[in-house]
Write a protein that holds these residues in place. Structure first.
Motif, short mmCIF file in Angstrom:
data_model
loop_
_atom_site.label_atom_id
_atom_site.label_comp_id
_atom_site.label_asym_id
_atom_site.label_seq_id
_atom_site.Cartn_x
_atom_site.Cartn_y
_atom_site.Cartn_z
N THR A 1 0.84 -1.21 0.00
CA THR A 1 0.00 0.00 0.00
C THR A 1 0.87 1.25 0.00
O THR A 1 0.62 2.20 -0.75
N GLU A 2 1.90 1.28 0.85
CA GLU A 2 2.78 2.44 0.91
C GLU A 2 3.46 2.70 -0.43
O GLU A 2 3.50 3.84 -0.91
N LEU A 3 3.98 1.65 -1.05
CA LEU A 3 4.68 1.81 -2.32
C LEU A 3 3.72 2.19 -3.43
O LEU A 3 4.05 3.00 -4.31
N ASP A 4 2.53 1.60 -3.41
CA ASP A 4 1.53 1.92 -4.43
C ASP A 4 1.15 3.39 -4.35
O ASP A 4 1.06 4.09 -5.37
N ASN A 5 0.93 3.89 -3.14
CA ASN A 5 0.58 5.30 -2.96
C ASN A 5 1.75 6.22 -3.31
O ASN A 5 1.56 7.29 -3.89
N LEU A 6 2.97 5.81 -2.94
CA LEU A 6 4.16 6.61 -3.25
C LEU A 6 4.35 6.72 -4.75
O LEU A 6 4.65 7.81 -5.27
N LYS A 7 4.16 5.64 -5.47
CA LYS A 7 4.30 5.66 -6.92
C LYS A 7 3.28 6.62 -7.54
O LYS A 7 3.61 7.42 -8.42
N ALA A 8 2.04 6.56 -7.06
CA ALA A 8 1.00 7.45 -7.59
C ALA A 8 1.33 8.91 -7.29
O ALA A 8 1.15 9.79 -8.14
N ASP A 9 1.84 9.18 -6.08
CA ASP A 9 2.20 10.56 -5.71
C ASP A 9 3.35 11.09 -6.56
O ASP A 9 3.36 12.24 -6.99
N LEU A 10 4.36 10.24 -6.80
CA LEU A 10 5.50 10.66 -7.62
C LEU A 10 5.07 10.94 -9.04
O LEU A 10 5.54 11.90 -9.67
N GLU A 11 4.19 10.10 -9.58
CA GLU A 11 3.71 10.33 -10.94
C GLU A 11 2.91 11.62 -11.03
O GLU A 11 3.01 12.36 -12.01
N ALA A 12 2.11 11.91 -10.00
CA ALA A 12 1.34 13.15 -9.99
C ALA A 12 2.27 14.36 -9.90
O ALA A 12 2.05 15.37 -10.57
N ALA A 13 3.32 14.24 -9.07
CA ALA A 13 4.27 15.34 -8.93
C ALA A 13 5.03 15.57 -10.23
O ALA A 13 5.29 16.71 -10.64
N LEU A 14 5.39 14.48 -10.91
CA LEU A 14 6.10 14.60 -12.18
C LEU A 14 5.21 15.25 -13.24
O LEU A 14 5.65 16.11 -14.01
N LYS A 15 3.94 14.88 -13.25
CA LYS A 15 2.99 15.48 -14.19
C LYS A 15 2.83 16.96 -13.93
O LYS A 15 2.78 17.77 -14.85
N GLU A 16 2.75 17.34 -12.65
CA GLU A 16 2.60 18.75 -12.29
C GLU A 16 3.84 19.55 -12.69
O GLU A 16 3.75 20.68 -13.18
N ALA A 17 5.03 18.94 -12.49
CA ALA A 17 6.28 19.63 -12.83
C ALA A 17 6.41 19.86 -14.33
O ALA A 17 7.01 20.85 -14.77
N ASN A 18 5.83 18.97 -15.13
CA ASN A 18 5.94 19.08 -16.58
C ASN A 18 4.78 19.86 -17.20
O ASN A 18 4.72 20.01 -18.43
N ARG A 19 3.84 20.35 -16.36
CA ARG A 19 2.69 21.06 -16.89
C ARG A 19 3.12 22.42 -17.42
O ARG A 19 3.85 23.15 -16.77
N PRO A 20 2.62 22.80 -18.62
CA PRO A 20 2.96 24.14 -19.16
C PRO A 20 2.43 25.23 -18.26
O PRO A 20 1.46 25.04 -17.52
N GLY A 21 3.06 26.39 -18.32
CA GLY A 21 2.63 27.52 -17.49
C GLY A 21 1.23 27.97 -17.84
O GLY A 21 0.77 27.85 -18.98
N LYS A 22 0.52 28.49 -16.84
CA LYS A 22 -0.85 28.96 -17.06
C LYS A 22 -0.83 30.27 -17.83
O LYS A 22 0.06 31.09 -17.66
N PRO A 23 -1.82 30.46 -18.69
CA PRO A 23 -1.89 31.74 -19.41
C PRO A 23 -2.12 32.89 -18.45
O PRO A 23 -2.70 32.72 -17.37
N GLY A 24 -1.67 34.07 -18.80
CA GLY A 24 -1.80 35.22 -17.92
C GLY A 24 -3.25 35.58 -17.67
O GLY A 24 -4.10 35.49 -18.54
N ALA A 25 -3.53 35.99 -16.46
CA ALA A 25 -4.89 36.37 -16.10
C ALA A 25 -5.20 37.74 -16.66
O ALA A 25 -4.33 38.55 -16.93
#
Length: 400
Positions: A52-76
């Motif tokens: 369970t710990e490893l499964d959750n850690l893997k999901a968290d790391l993938e989410a963090a990697l996705k967030e880090a690679n997300r393009p910048g938001k357009p200006g408000a």
């Protein structure tokens, strides 16, 4: 925390190794004599927890990697930026000068008779994003945002008649499709986080992020339970609060969910889960997944199919989630525990089956008087939920 694909791969590799150890330990436990069972059971439970710990850690790391690679938001827009700045001043100092006018320009809405100010668009979306991250139901169910206090939807129940005729035979009139109207059960949810004026005066204190996190956590806890088991009175009607019947889709009334009985009060086996999968129509299975609490997942991990294969599989590759009988698992601690007559496991296309309705705009009323020296932020939003397709989700009921 910096995350790269190497980190995810390492965790995925360890997850696979631990699952191999878990299988060996569990197999020995099943074969062991009584004197050895206690020690093996303890080891198996420890490995189950590690999975369970490893499964959750893997999901968290993938989410963090996705967030880090997300393009910048357009200006408000200028209006939104000005509204956001004015709202920040309102949070810290209680300054309201010009905020109402900026709010109307930025959000294009009228003033609210209940008082308070609308949260800026960006902050409001961040709150909803946090709710999506925190709430298991928001992660898998359909979500819409509306501008009115109520929401209704038309559902086509089918029923158009047809028949075979000869080339020159008359074509008699056939039946017409039946339309049903379903309405969301709406309610107002609130939170009242407190912060000291000293902390608000501190330039290094991120007041917006704090308010985001506090409100999101409170809302997620309340919403999560309501979307699953709420009674529809001043709150959403949860999916488990709708009627259940054992009859199949062809004979069951719209708005009634199908339950599959395990045959044993308070327990179930792997074959019950297989039956649950194939009771769902093929058209729904493409986007289907499981919903169950952690302790039930622990139980499921030890189960095997008729060929002796474990029915739970770890996601040992990046981007591949762990699965049960080939379908994704969504852990939800608001789900009933294994007990007599409990709807212990659900399976289906939750996005098709249940819709969460958010009324646009979250409102904040600043209160520096009630709980001095703290400042309260009475935050409200309207939210609802409704069953939209009663054929899309099935439940395993632990009863004869």
């Amino acid at each position: 925390m910096a995350v790269d694909h190497k980190d995810v791969a390492q965790v995925a590799e360890e997850l696979g190794q631990r699952f191999d150890e878990f299988k060996k330990s569990n197999d020995k436990r099943l074969e062991a004599i009584d004197a050895e069972k206690t020690a093996l059971s303890e080891k198996t439970e420890q490995l189950n927890g590690k999975l369970t710990e490893l499964d959750n850690l893997k999901a968290d790391l993938e989410a963090a990697l996705k967030e880090a690679n997300r393009p910048g938001k357009p200006g408000a827009s200028k209006e939104v930026s000005e509204h956001k700045a004015a709202f920040g001043s309102f949070i810290r100092k209680g300054r309201e000068e010009g905020l109402r006018e900026l709010e109307q320009k930025a959000l294009n809405i009228t003033t609210d008779s209940d008082g308070g100010f609308a949260v800026p668009e960006e902050l409001d979306r961040n709150i909803l994003d946090l709710l999506r991250d925190e709430s298991p139901m928001r992660q898998v169910c359909n979500q819409i945002t509306v501008s009115t206090s109520d929401y209704k939807k038309l559902v086509n129940l089918g029923g158009a008649g047809s028949g075979w005729v000869g080339e020159t035979a008359a074509r008699p009139e056939t039946g017409t499709p039946t339309l049903a109207q379903v309405a969301a059960y709406m309610g107002e949810i609130y939170a009242n986080p407190q912060a000291s004026q000293t902390s608000l005066d501190d330039l290094f204190f991120d007041a917006e992020a704090w308010l985001n996190a506090e409100v999101a956590r409170e809302f997620a806890e309340q919403e999560g339970a309501a979307f699953l088991s709420g009674d529809g009175v001043n709150k959403p009607k949860g999916i488990l609060d709708y009627a259940f019947a054992t009859t199949g889709d062809a004979a069951r009334a719209f708005g009634t969910l199908q339950e599959i009985h395990s045959g044993v009060s308070g327990d179930f086996v792997a074959d019950d889960l297989v039956k649950l999968v194939y009771t769902l129509k093929k058209g729904y299975r493409g986007n289907a997944g499981w919903m169950l609490p952690m302790l039930t997942l622990f139980k499921v991990r030890t189960m095997k199919d008729a060929q002796g294969n474990y029915i739970w599989r770890p996601g040992i590759e990046a981007g591949q989630p762990s699965s049960l009988l080939g379908y994704a698992v969504n852990e939800n601690e608001d789900m009933p525990a294994v007990a007599a007559d409990a709807h212990a496991v659900m399976f289906g296309d939750f996005r098709r089956g249940y819709t969460i309705v958010d009324r646009i705009g979250t409102r904040v009323l600043r209160d520096p008087f009630t709980n001095k020296p703290n400042v309260g932020f009475y935050t409200t939003k309207r939210v609802g939920g409704m069953l939209t397709d009663s054929q899309a989700v099935k439940a395993l009921t632990l009863s004869v």
